[in-house]
Design an enzyme around this catalytic site. Structure first.
Site, PDB file in Angstrom:
ATOM      1  N   PRO A  51      12.269  10.779  17.070  1.00  0.00           N
ATOM      2  CG  PRO A  51      14.827  11.531  16.694  1.00  0.00           C
ATOM      3  CD  PRO A  51      14.653  11.303  18.131  1.00  0.00           C
ATOM      4  CD  GLU A  52       6.739   9.281  15.627  1.00  0.00           C
ATOM      5  OE1 GLU A  52       6.342   8.396  14.492  1.00  0.00           O
ATOM      6  OE2 GLU A  52       6.040  10.265  16.145  1.00  0.00           O
TER       7      GLU A  52
END
Length: 269
Positions: free
Chosen positions: A2-3
């Site tokens: 997840p960014e």
């Protein structure tokens, strides 16, 4: 992994269910994720959640007695469920509320984190972080000054959390392509005009991703809702060998700083 946009969408998704509510108890089904889970987190029991903020890729669940700092790691996700909903194999942390709901943390690879910070203290994982990319503090003048003596590849430079937080691999690839800057160019060889364009493109690609992810917010209150990477219209990331959307030449792939990098040799200079 997840960014920043995924983490921001997670913050947006859980906040309406948590802020102003009282924590009944916390359950840890494993003693360790990336790091040991500190028992000080139990001090949050009985406390009202005052706010949920984000710093880089960390979520901060803040109360009067301290803050839980949550990182999703490589595979983590958060859901809002009824407290009696059965825990699954990789559900490692429950933050149960007095209203009968629970914030449940799932992490198959256990590379995320739940950490503790006392009031008015900054946890070591947050020290030395650069500005948030969507704020005015991140601008061409700031980053050009930082880059003046840096010969490292520009892609590695903009992914350095000490320079700017949260510009992950997907969005670095996309912003460099939109700016027509080759990812291997030394940071100190980028012109002021190019920095103006690149900072604008970084802000734009992140803001667009957050906006697109906002359409998944309903999933946070569903038993099967495990928001991950939302649908995006990526121009180059993951498309090695395909035609460049601008010139039609074949897109290239190369490892830069141990990260897969996608670019067009014709368009990016």
């Amino acid at each position: 992994m997840p960014e920043l946009p995924e983490v921001e969408v997670s913050r947006m998704g859980i906040s309406p269910h948590l802020v102003g509510e009282t924590i009944k108890n916390l359950t840890f089904r494993t003693p360790k994720l990336r790091w040991d889970i500190p028992q000080e987190l139990k001090r949050l029991e009985g406390q009202v959640i005052r706010s949920i903020s984000r710093r880089a890729k960390y979520l901060l669940i803040e109360t009067d007695t301290g803050t839980a700092i949550v990182h999703l790691g490589m595979s983590g996700s958060l859901r809002i469920l009824d407290a009696d909903f059965p825990a699954a194999k990789h559900d490692h942390v429950d933050l149960k509320l007095t209203n009968g709901k629970v914030l449940r943390y799932n992490d198959p690879r256990r590379f995320g984190a739940w950490l503790w910070s006392a009031p008015d203290e900054t946890h070591p994982v947050l020290l030395g972080s650069g500005p948030e990319p969507l704020t005015d503090d991140f601008n061409a003048d700031y980053i050009a000054e930082k880059a003046a003596k840096r010969k490292v590849a520009v892609k590695q430079f903009i992914m350095d959390n000490k320079v700017v937080v949260g510009v992950g691999n997907i969005y670095a690839n996309e912003a460099l392509f939109s700016s027509r800057i080759h990812p291997l160019r030394p940071a100190n060889k980028i012109t002021q005009a190019e920095w103006i364009l690149l900072t604008q493109e970084i802000k734009e690609v992140l803001a667009t991703a957050i906006k697109q992810g906002g359409t998944t917010l309903k999933d946070f209150a569903q038993a099967d809702g495990k928001p991950g990477y939302f649908a995006q219209e990526l121009q180059v990331y993951g498309k090695a060998g395909e035609k460049c959307p601008s010139c039609g030449e074949k897109l290239e792939e190369q490892k830069i700083g141990q990260r897969n990098t996608f670019f067009c040799e014709e368009c990016q200079r």
